[in-house]
Write a protein that holds these residues in place. Structure first.
Motif, mmCIF file in Angstrom:
data_model
loop_
_atom_site.group_PDB
_atom_site.id
_atom_site.type_symbol
_atom_site.label_atom_id
_atom_site.label_comp_id
_atom_site.label_asym_id
_atom_site.label_seq_id
_atom_site.Cartn_x
_atom_site.Cartn_y
_atom_site.Cartn_z
ATOM 1 N N SER A 29 64.481 -29.201 61.431
ATOM 2 C CA SER A 29 63.177 -29.084 62.091
ATOM 3 C C SER A 29 61.998 -29.195 61.131
ATOM 4 O O SER A 29 60.958 -29.770 61.483
ATOM 5 N N HIS A 30 62.161 -28.649 59.922
ATOM 6 C CA HIS A 30 61.015 -28.517 59.014
ATOM 7 C C HIS A 30 61.158 -29.269 57.692
ATOM 8 O O HIS A 30 60.162 -29.435 56.979
ATOM 9 N N GLY A 31 62.365 -29.694 57.353
ATOM 10 C CA GLY A 31 62.588 -30.368 56.079
ATOM 11 C C GLY A 31 63.138 -29.421 55.030
ATOM 12 O O GLY A 31 62.875 -28.208 55.054
ATOM 13 N N LEU A 32 63.896 -29.977 54.104
ATOM 14 C CA LEU A 32 64.537 -29.177 53.064
ATOM 15 C C LEU A 32 63.517 -28.459 52.189
ATOM 16 O O LEU A 32 63.723 -27.309 51.790
ATOM 17 N N GLY A 33 62.402 -29.116 51.891
ATOM 18 C CA GLY A 33 61.405 -28.524 51.016
ATOM 19 C C GLY A 33 60.760 -27.275 51.574
ATOM 20 O O GLY A 33 60.209 -26.457 50.817
ATOM 21 N N GLU A 34 60.818 -27.101 52.878
ATOM 22 C CA GLU A 34 60.191 -25.942 53.514
ATOM 23 C C GLU A 34 61.116 -24.729 53.578
ATOM 24 O O GLU A 34 60.666 -23.623 53.891
ATOM 25 N N LEU A 35 62.383 -24.936 53.298
ATOM 26 C CA LEU A 35 63.341 -23.835 53.423
ATOM 27 C C LEU A 35 63.168 -22.814 52.310
ATOM 28 O O LEU A 35 63.105 -23.166 51.136
ATOM 29 N N SER A 36 63.096 -21.556 52.679
ATOM 30 C CA SER A 36 63.108 -20.453 51.725
ATOM 31 C C SER A 36 63.872 -19.306 52.361
ATOM 32 O O SER A 36 64.035 -19.259 53.590
ATOM 33 N N MET A 37 64.338 -18.390 51.553
ATOM 34 C CA MET A 37 65.065 -17.244 52.082
ATOM 35 C C MET A 37 64.156 -16.407 52.971
ATOM 36 O O MET A 37 64.589 -15.883 54.006
ATOM 37 N N HIS A 38 62.899 -16.295 52.606
ATOM 38 C CA HIS A 38 61.943 -15.529 53.398
ATOM 39 C C HIS A 38 61.750 -16.163 54.778
ATOM 40 O O HIS A 38 61.801 -15.480 55.811
ATOM 41 N N LYS A 39 61.551 -17.484 54.823
ATOM 42 C CA LYS A 39 61.339 -18.177 56.095
ATOM 43 C C LYS A 39 62.606 -18.150 56.947
ATOM 44 O O LYS A 39 62.537 -18.015 58.176
ATOM 45 N N LEU A 40 63.758 -18.284 56.296
ATOM 46 C CA LEU A 40 65.011 -18.253 57.044
ATOM 47 C C LEU A 40 65.241 -16.868 57.638
ATOM 48 O O LEU A 40 65.692 -16.739 58.784
ATOM 49 N N GLY A 41 64.918 -15.840 56.868
ATOM 50 C CA GLY A 41 65.044 -14.480 57.389
ATOM 51 C C GLY A 41 64.167 -14.282 58.616
ATOM 52 O O GLY A 41 64.608 -13.712 59.622
ATOM 53 N N ALA A 42 62.934 -14.770 58.537
ATOM 54 C CA ALA A 42 62.022 -14.657 59.672
ATOM 55 C C ALA A 42 62.575 -15.406 60.886
ATOM 56 O O ALA A 42 62.456 -14.946 62.024
ATOM 57 N N GLU A 43 63.190 -16.546 60.636
ATOM 58 C CA GLU A 43 63.776 -17.340 61.721
ATOM 59 C C GLU A 43 64.886 -16.560 62.425
ATOM 60 O O GLU A 43 65.072 -16.675 63.641
ATOM 61 N N LEU A 44 65.611 -15.762 61.639
ATOM 62 C CA LEU A 44 66.719 -14.981 62.181
ATOM 63 C C LEU A 44 66.290 -13.593 62.634
ATOM 64 O O LEU A 44 67.102 -12.825 63.155
ATOM 65 N N GLY A 45 65.023 -13.268 62.400
ATOM 66 C CA GLY A 45 64.512 -11.963 62.813
ATOM 67 C C GLY A 45 64.927 -10.826 61.919
ATOM 68 O O GLY A 45 65.033 -9.673 62.360
ATOM 69 N N VAL A 46 65.166 -11.135 60.622
ATOM 70 C CA VAL A 46 65.556 -10.096 59.666
ATOM 71 C C VAL A 46 64.753 -10.264 58.379
ATOM 72 O O VAL A 46 64.090 -11.283 58.171
ATOM 73 N N LYS A 47 64.817 -9.259 57.534
ATOM 74 C CA LYS A 47 64.207 -9.370 56.215
ATOM 75 C C LYS A 47 65.061 -10.275 55.333
ATOM 76 O O LYS A 47 66.287 -10.325 55.477
ATOM 77 N N ALA A 48 64.416 -10.969 54.405
ATOM 78 C CA ALA A 48 65.152 -11.894 53.530
ATOM 79 C C ALA A 48 66.270 -11.186 52.783
ATOM 80 O O ALA A 48 67.342 -11.761 52.563
#
Length: 214
Positions: A29-48
Motif C-alpha cells: 500500500s505504501h512502499g518499502l521505504g515507508e515501512l517502519s516498526m513504529h508505523k507497522l505497530g500502529a497498523e496493528l494497533g499495538v506499540k512498536a
C-alpha cells in the motif's frame, strides 16, 4: 465495558505470521521505504515494542516478508508430470508474484536470504527434471536461467509502470528528443509503442523451453 476496551479485548493475538502479513500489506500500500516498526505497530494497533516479541528487528521482519513471497511462489508453481510444464509454472508464478507485490518483490534479490520456501520449490522442480533423465547440472542451469528471465522481465515491467512515461503508443513521442529523425521515431513507435509485456514474456519463455529440446 467501553467500545475501546471491547475492541482491545477482541483483538487477534499478535503472532510472527500476522506481523509479517501486515508488513507485506503495508509495503503493497505504501512502499518499502515507508515501512517502519513504529508505523507497522500502529497498523496493528499495538506499540512498536510489542513487535519485538515476535521479530528480532526490521531485518528479521524483512526476512519474513521474503519467505512469505517465496511461499506464494511455492504454492502456485505446481510440479507437473512434464517437468517443462513445471518450469513454465515456476516462471509464471515468479512473474505474477512480482506484479502482485511490486514494492516488496525486489527484496527477493536485494535482501540476501534464500528461505526454506524458495529452496523447497527449487528442489521440487529440479527433482522432477532429474527424475525424467535430465542431468542435475543442466536442470539447475536451466531453472536458474529461467528464474533470471522471469524476475528480470517482471522487474522491467514494474519499472516501466512506475515511471511517469510508460512505453505506450500515445507516449512514444515524449520518450524521444525533438531532434531525432522521423525514421528513428518510427522505429520507437514500433519497438516501444507496440510492446506487449505479456506477449513478450510468453514468447521469451517459449523460446527458452523449446531451446532446451534442441
Amino acid at each position: 465495558m467501553t467500545t475501546t476496551e471491547h475492541r482491545v479485548g477482541q483483538r487477534a493475538p499478535l503472532t510472527r505470521e500476522r506481523i509479517i502479513d501486515a508488513a507485506l500489506r503495508y509495503i503493497d500500500s505504501h512502499g518499502l521505504g515507508e515501512l517502519s516498526m513504529h508505523k507497522l505497530g500502529a497498523e496493528l494497533g499495538v506499540k512498536a515494542m510489542s513487535l519485538y516479541k515476535h521479530v528480532v528487528n526490521k531485518d528479521d521482519l524483512l526476512d519474513g516478508v521474503v519467505e512469505q513471497l517465496w511461499s506464494e511462489v511455492e504454492d502456485a508453481a505446481l510440479v507437473d508430470g512434464d517437468w517443462r510444464k513445471g518450469y513454465e509454472s515456476f516462471a509464471y508464478s515468479l512473474r505474477e508474484m512480482v506484479h502482485r507485490h511490486p514494492g516488496a518483490a525486489f527484496l527477493i534479490t536485494s535482501h540476501g536470504i534464500m528461505p526454506a520456501s524458495s529452496l523447497r520449490c527449487i528442489q521440487a522442480h529440479i527433482t522432477a527434471a532429474t527424475d525424467s533423465g535430465v542431468s542435475e547440472e543442466r536442470a539447475y542451469a536451466w531453472l536458474r536461467t529461467i528464474t533470471s528471465f522471469a524476475l528480470g522481465t517482471a522487474f522491467n515491467d514494474v519499472a516501466w509502470s512506475s515511471s511517469q512515461q510508460e512505453c505506450q503508443p500515445n507516449t512514444v513521442a515524449e520518450l524521444v528528443r525533438p531532434d531525432v529523425p522521423p525514421e528513428l521515431v518510427a522505429v520507437a513507435e514500433i519497438f516501444c509503442g507496440q510492446a506487449d509485456p505479456d506477449a513478450q514474456f510468453e514468447l521469451g519463455l517459449d523460446l527458452m523451453l523449446r531451446g532446451i529440446d534442441s
